[in-house]
Design a protein around this motif. Sequence first.
Motif, PDB file in Angstrom:
ATOM      1  N   ARG A 126       0.824  -1.205   0.000  1.00  0.00           N
ATOM      2  CA  ARG A 126       0.000   0.000   0.000  1.00  0.00           C
ATOM      3  C   ARG A 126       0.865   1.265   0.000  1.00  0.00           C
ATOM      4  N   PRO A 127       1.729   1.393  -1.007  1.00  0.00           N
ATOM      5  CA  PRO A 127       2.678   2.511  -1.044  1.00  0.00           C
ATOM      6  C   PRO A 127       2.030   3.877  -1.208  1.00  0.00           C
ATOM      7  N   ASP A 128       0.802   3.907  -1.712  1.00  0.00           N
ATOM      8  CA  ASP A 128       0.157   5.193  -1.962  1.00  0.00           C
ATOM      9  C   ASP A 128      -0.866   5.558  -0.898  1.00  0.00           C
ATOM     10  N   VAL A 129      -0.877   4.787   0.194  1.00  0.00           N
ATOM     11  CA  VAL A 129      -1.736   5.086   1.342  1.00  0.00           C
ATOM     12  C   VAL A 129      -0.951   5.961   2.313  1.00  0.00           C
ATOM     13  N   GLY A 130      -1.635   6.878   2.974  1.00  0.00           N
ATOM     14  CA  GLY A 130      -0.967   7.766   3.911  1.00  0.00           C
ATOM     15  C   GLY A 130      -0.273   7.016   5.033  1.00  0.00           C
ATOM     16  N   VAL A 131       0.904   7.495   5.432  1.00  0.00           N
ATOM     17  CA  VAL A 131       1.635   6.894   6.543  1.00  0.00           C
ATOM     18  C   VAL A 131       1.271   7.633   7.824  1.00  0.00           C
ATOM     19  N   THR A 136      -2.458  10.932   9.753  1.00  0.00           N
ATOM     20  CA  THR A 136      -1.489  10.837   8.662  1.00  0.00           C
ATOM     21  C   THR A 136      -0.478  11.968   8.801  1.00  0.00           C
ATOM     22  N   ILE A 137       0.788  11.650   8.670  1.00  0.00           N
ATOM     23  CA  ILE A 137       1.835  12.643   8.865  1.00  0.00           C
ATOM     24  C   ILE A 137       1.862  13.620   7.691  1.00  0.00           C
ATOM     25  N   THR A 138       2.170  14.882   7.974  1.00  0.00           N
ATOM     26  CA  THR A 138       2.262  15.901   6.926  1.00  0.00           C
ATOM     27  C   THR A 138       3.717  16.083   6.502  1.00  0.00           C
ATOM     28  N   ARG A 139       3.906  16.777   5.398  1.00  0.00           N
ATOM     29  CA  ARG A 139       5.271  17.036   4.922  1.00  0.00           C
ATOM     30  C   ARG A 139       6.055  17.880   5.932  1.00  0.00           C
ATOM     31  N   PHE A 158       6.455  23.962  -1.478  1.00  0.00           N
ATOM     32  CA  PHE A 158       6.856  22.832  -0.637  1.00  0.00           C
ATOM     33  C   PHE A 158       5.637  22.059  -0.146  1.00  0.00           C
ATOM     34  N   ARG A 159       4.509  22.739   0.003  1.00  0.00           N
ATOM     35  CA  ARG A 159       3.249  22.139   0.424  1.00  0.00           C
ATOM     36  C   ARG A 159       3.383  21.452   1.795  1.00  0.00           C
ATOM     37  N   PRO A 160       3.679  22.223   2.828  1.00  0.00           N
ATOM     38  CA  PRO A 160       3.957  21.654   4.148  1.00  0.00           C
ATOM     39  C   PRO A 160       2.799  20.899   4.778  1.00  0.00           C
ATOM     40  N   ASN A 161       1.570  21.238   4.402  1.00  0.00           N
ATOM     41  CA  ASN A 161       0.412  20.586   5.020  1.00  0.00           C
ATOM     42  C   ASN A 161      -0.095  19.386   4.232  1.00  0.00           C
ATOM     43  N   GLU A 162       0.560  19.071   3.145  1.00  0.00           N
ATOM     44  CA  GLU A 162       0.150  17.924   2.337  1.00  0.00           C
ATOM     45  C   GLU A 162       0.477  16.620   3.062  1.00  0.00           C
ATOM     46  N   LYS A 163      -0.427  15.640   2.948  1.00  0.00           N
ATOM     47  CA  LYS A 163      -0.222  14.354   3.599  1.00  0.00           C
ATOM     48  C   LYS A 163       0.844  13.545   2.864  1.00  0.00           C
ATOM     49  N   VAL A 164       1.547  12.695   3.605  1.00  0.00           N
ATOM     50  CA  VAL A 164       2.651  11.901   3.067  1.00  0.00           C
ATOM     51  C   VAL A 164       2.247  10.437   2.963  1.00  0.00           C
ATOM     52  N   THR A 165       2.509   9.818   1.832  1.00  0.00           N
ATOM     53  CA  THR A 165       2.194   8.400   1.650  1.00  0.00           C
ATOM     54  C   THR A 165       3.338   7.535   2.172  1.00  0.00           C
ATOM     55  N   ARG A 166       3.052   6.245   2.292  1.00  0.00           N
ATOM     56  CA  ARG A 166       4.086   5.302   2.731  1.00  0.00           C
ATOM     57  C   ARG A 166       5.260   5.284   1.739  1.00  0.00           C
ATOM     58  N   GLN A 172       6.204   7.791  -0.301  1.00  0.00           N
ATOM     59  CA  GLN A 172       6.923   9.058  -0.203  1.00  0.00           C
ATOM     60  C   GLN A 172       7.823   9.095   1.027  1.00  0.00           C
ATOM     61  N   PHE A 173       7.283   8.644   2.151  1.00  0.00           N
ATOM     62  CA  PHE A 173       8.092   8.631   3.372  1.00  0.00           C
ATOM     63  C   PHE A 173       9.295   7.708   3.201  1.00  0.00           C
ATOM     64  N   SER A 174       9.095   6.592   2.530  1.00  0.00           N
ATOM     65  CA  SER A 174      10.197   5.660   2.264  1.00  0.00           C
ATOM     66  C   SER A 174      11.263   6.325   1.422  1.00  0.00           C
ATOM     67  N   ALA A 175      10.830   7.099   0.418  1.00  0.00           N
ATOM     68  CA  ALA A 175      11.788   7.771  -0.458  1.00  0.00           C
ATOM     69  C   ALA A 175      12.614   8.790   0.315  1.00  0.00           C
ATOM     70  N   PHE A 176      11.962   9.605   1.133  1.00  0.00           N
ATOM     71  CA  PHE A 176      12.676  10.606   1.923  1.00  0.00           C
ATOM     72  C   PHE A 176      13.665   9.943   2.880  1.00  0.00           C
TER      73      PHE A 176
END
Length: 359
Positions: free
Chosen positions: A54-59, A118-121, A172-180, A182-186
């Motif tokens: 579920r990589p595109d689901v929010g973390v 869900t964690i934000t950017r 930067f979109r600081p309030n945008e939610k982060v997917t699983r 995206q978090f993995s990539a960072f």
Amino acid sequence: MKKVLAILCFTLTLSLAFPVAAASDLPKAHPFYDEINYLINRDVLRGYPDGTMRPDVGVTRAEAVIMIGRLKGFDSKQRATNFSDVPASHQASGYIAAAATAKLINGYPDGTYRPNNTITRAEMTFILSRLFVVPFRAGVSFTDISPNMPVYEPIQQILAANITIGYPDKTFRPNEKVTRGQFSAFLARGLEARFKNDATISQSYLRDKTKSYVYNTEYGTERHVYNYVPTRYGLEMGFVWSIYHDDGSLLTDTLELETHETYTFGLPYSESYMELMYPVKVGQAWYTDTEYSAPRVITKTKVTVKTAYQTFTNAVEVTVAPNPKFQEKGHVYYMVERFGEVKSVDFDGTVTKELIAIE
């Protein structure tokens, strides 16, 4: 309330406790396929019992901390925390307590952690800036970020660390939610040099961090190697470009970073210089009104430049004006996309730097 918490804990257990070797919903074409598998192999990221990732689901904030806890080797034993909504019975309580003690996470002013949000950017940026050592700060010019925002300095850090570059529209979109995914990539970019190559703008001038670059210079042969240096001279370093003499001795450590506005070269915990200003066009000038550096201007584009390594046909020529104050005799240097500076020549024709090999 206890029943609700029990259900939430059970759900969290299902989503985080089972590793998957090949997730059914993670095709090789997924943009973060390599990063996700890298973290799976390090047992930082785990999938669901139904064989999905579920990589595109929010973390969630709890899932993010569990990943970090596994990475840091924190004690996962469930225990009391200082957050009113994370009881000892919560599946992530051990990692949350440990991460809070290590000052990697903070809660909210009301004493909650809100583990299932869900964690934000912005929240992710705070965590990553505390997790990774970055001996430099990048200039921030995102249209939705200002210096008076608490997240401003953390963004400076992860920009300098080549963990993010923001969006092409310079937000930067600081309030945008982060997917699983995206978090993995960072997280992977903070851990592994090869993933940092993905955090670049289009038409980037940053060098490939998985390769070594060899130059002939006026001071002899230099080898530039991107590597992780825990400490140097008592200072925390992290990932840097180390420059070695031909005999293998260290000359210095340097940093190379890029935003949507500039390409910058600098020294850890010290000064830096803008080597290129974007957009790249003839007449683009900088350092024209400062006492810290000689003025620079882009004088040509699409220049053919011959080096010992190869002949480039798309170089950008930058001219540095003579300036006695900086002992600057006047020189030109040539920048090439994905190669950085490939050659530098004084006004009298003396070649002071030239790329001779990439290994």
